[in-house]
Design an enzyme around this catalytic site. Structure first.
Site, PDB file in Angstrom:
ATOM      1  N   TYR A  61       0.833  -1.201   0.000  1.00 36.19           N
ATOM      2  CA  TYR A  61       0.000   0.000   0.000  1.00 36.19           C
ATOM      3  C   TYR A  61       0.868   1.252   0.000  1.00 36.19           C
ATOM      4  CZ  TYR A  61      -4.073  -2.947   1.047  1.00 36.19           C
ATOM      5  OH  TYR A  61      -5.076  -3.889   1.013  1.00 36.19           O
ATOM      6  N   GLY A 235     -18.134   3.395  -3.156  1.00 37.91           N
ATOM      7  CA  GLY A 235     -19.063   4.513  -2.987  1.00 37.91           C
ATOM      8  C   GLY A 235     -20.181   4.561  -3.999  1.00 37.91           C
TER       9      GLY A 235
END
Length: 325
Positions: A61, A235
């Protein structure tokens, strides 16, 4: 960051997991900034304030910067480490020169990856280490040896996998003395194949569902905690605009918003609550850095408890875009 200490470390007890992929600035950045640190601090504080005490990392990440910025937070608050559960992943290697992206479950790579993770997080141990994506060249004996050494050295307390099917887990577990306690998969109201595979048994259309047979049942039978990455479908139903949305997406968004208004809660809480309502007790791994959205997500714990069967099926049917078979 005021919290009560964990009297008993129930490793996968948290109903929600905070995913740290969003920490550490931009993917193409090369160093951390003051703003990156402030963003991480506010996000972690918001998670803790909303009783989210489990944090998910991976060595890739932001090319390690997500772990580095989190490590700075731990260094500034030494008492915090014993109050949270830290999970990280390894096994993905980015391209280097002419060498392509690849997966690496060799003993050497697993051991060196954990050393790097611990250094960046500024901690002596991980609560859980996950293997990130299945390596077709995996030698289970090597993985078992690495796990054993990590456990004996105290560097890792528990182990799990990510994106693996039931057969892969069974193969690996046959060689490992350490129980695999987590499997992290993409699961959401928009990624329905984990539900569809079971619903469409003995149905012709079931042949087109691309999901591992029996993985949900296997994990439940073996007490392997199912975690969901991308549980909010990026989302899709809680604020993100979708170009050329399908009728099913529009119908689902409408159903989510109507239920959120009826319950006096957020769209995020409804979307996550739907996932958590499943008896597998799925743990969503949320990735937003927005404190307000983190709070919205935390409301999903209550919504999962009060969501009726009829409400669950209303959302499910809307998303699948057709009646039940």
């Amino acid at each position: 960051m005021t919290m009560m200490p964990l009297e008993k470390r129930e490793i996968t007890n948290s109903r929600l997991v905070y995913g740290c992929m969003g920490l550490g600035g931009e993917w193409n950045g090369d160093q951390l900034t003051k703003e990156d640190y402030i963003t991480a601090q506010k996000a972690v504080e918001a998670a803790l304030e909303n009783n989210i005490t489990m944090f998910d990392h991976a060595d890739i990440y932001k090319h390690g910067r997500s772990e580095t910025v989190f490590g700075r937070l731990l260094k500034e608050d030494p008492g915090l480490r014993e109050k949270i559960v830290l999970q990280s992943k390894c096994g993905i290697r980015f391209s280097e020169g002419e060498v392509p992206n690849r997966y690496d479950f060799s003993e050497k790579h697993i051991l060196s990856s954990v050393d790097g993770i611990l250094e960046r997080l500024e901690t002596d141990y991980l609560d859980i280490l996950l293997l990130h994506r299945p390596d077709p060249l995996m030698e289970p004996e090597e993985v078992a040896s690495a796990f054993s050494k990590l456990r004996e050295s105290g560097k890792v307390k528990h182990f799990g996998v990510s994106n693996m099917n039931a057969a892969q887990i069974k193969l690996l577990q046959a060689y490992c003395d350490e129980p695999l306690i987590v499997n992290q998969l993409e699961m959401s109201l928009n990624r329905l194949d984990w539900v569809e595979h079971g619903v469409l048994v003995n149905q012709k259309e079931g042949a087109s569902v691309n999901f591992s047979d029996g993985i949900i049942e296997h994990c439940r039978l073996e007490n392997i905690q199912l975690q969901a990455w991308a549980p909010l479908a990026y989302g899709l139903y809680s604020g993100r605009d979708s170009k050329n949305p399908t009728e099913a997406i529009m119908a689902t968004k409408k159903a989510v918003n109507e239920l959120a208004e009826k319950k006096g809660t957020s769209a995020e809480a409804i979307v996550l609550g739907w996932l958590m309502r499943h008896p597998a007790k799925v743990q969503p791994v949320i990735g937003t850095v927005n404190p307000g959205r983190i709070k919205n997500c935390a409301e999903a714990v209550k919504q999962a408890e009060i969501m009726t069967r009829e409400e669950w099926y209303t959302l499910y049917t809307a998303s699948r875009g057709k009646k039940m078979p």
